[in-house]
Design a protein around this motif. Structure first.
Motif, PDB file in Angstrom:
ATOM      1  N   THR A 120    -122.522  32.944  12.252  1.00 20.91           N
ATOM      2  CA  THR A 120    -123.081  33.513  13.474  1.00 20.91           C
ATOM      3  C   THR A 120    -123.174  32.401  14.513  1.00 20.91           C
ATOM      4  O   THR A 120    -123.054  31.211  14.181  1.00 20.91           O
ATOM      5  CB  THR A 120    -124.486  34.088  13.204  1.00 20.91           C
ATOM      6  N   SER A 154    -125.759  31.098  15.976  1.00 21.72           N
ATOM      7  CA  SER A 154    -126.805  30.125  15.652  1.00 21.72           C
ATOM      8  C   SER A 154    -126.396  29.246  14.471  1.00 21.72           C
ATOM      9  O   SER A 154    -126.727  28.062  14.430  1.00 21.72           O
ATOM     10  CB  SER A 154    -128.131  30.824  15.354  1.00 21.72           C
ATOM     11  N   GLN A 155    -125.658  29.805  13.517  1.00 22.25           N
ATOM     12  CA  GLN A 155    -125.161  29.008  12.401  1.00 22.25           C
ATOM     13  C   GLN A 155    -124.112  28.016  12.871  1.00 22.25           C
ATOM     14  O   GLN A 155    -124.060  26.882  12.387  1.00 22.25           O
ATOM     15  CB  GLN A 155    -124.587  29.918  11.315  1.00 22.25           C
ATOM     16  N   LEU A 159    -124.023  26.580  15.781  1.00 20.58           N
ATOM     17  CA  LEU A 159    -124.760  25.492  16.426  1.00 20.58           C
ATOM     18  C   LEU A 159    -125.368  24.564  15.384  1.00 20.58           C
ATOM     19  O   LEU A 159    -125.274  23.341  15.503  1.00 20.58           O
ATOM     20  CB  LEU A 159    -125.860  26.072  17.321  1.00 20.58           C
ATOM     21  N   GLY A 160    -125.959  25.126  14.360  1.00 22.41           N
ATOM     22  CA  GLY A 160    -126.542  24.316  13.301  1.00 22.41           C
ATOM     23  C   GLY A 160    -125.507  23.475  12.580  1.00 22.41           C
ATOM     24  O   GLY A 160    -125.741  22.301  12.282  1.00 22.41           O
ATOM     25  N   GLN A 209    -130.967  27.083  11.202  1.00 20.03           N
ATOM     26  CA  GLN A 209    -131.527  28.394  10.899  1.00 20.03           C
ATOM     27  C   GLN A 209    -130.413  29.302  10.421  1.00 20.03           C
ATOM     28  O   GLN A 209    -129.321  29.282  10.932  1.00 20.03           O
ATOM     29  CB  GLN A 209    -132.178  28.984  12.146  1.00 20.03           C
TER      30      GLN A 209
END
Length: 73
Positions: free
Chosen positions: A12, A14-15, A17-18, A72
């Motif tokens: 995703t 956010s993943q 980015l992490g 996250q």
């Protein structure tokens, strides 16, 4: 006979980015190790790396970005 498997992941946003933050941190540590090795020093031990990059590096202004890193899911 050896078996071969191929995997693909679709993270995703956010993943993504992490993961980008994680691999950025890994690259910083890798570059440090290479510079130490090319400078004629021995390969740094894991304990030294943890002390420098986890504990002390967060206090440096140029590595302040390390303070706010969370991944996250």
């Amino acid at each position: 006979m050896k078996a071969r498997y191929r995997y693909r992941c679709y993270p995703t946003p956010s993943q993504k980015l992490g993961l980008a933050k994680l691999f950025g941190c890994v690259r910083v540590v890798f570059n440090f190790c290479i510079s130490e090795y090319k400078g004629g020093k021995k390969k740094p031990k894991n304990a030294k790396l943890q002390k420098q990059f986890i504990t002390q590096a967060k206090k440096l202004e140029e590595r302040a970005w390390r303070k706010h890193q969370t991944i996250q899911g």
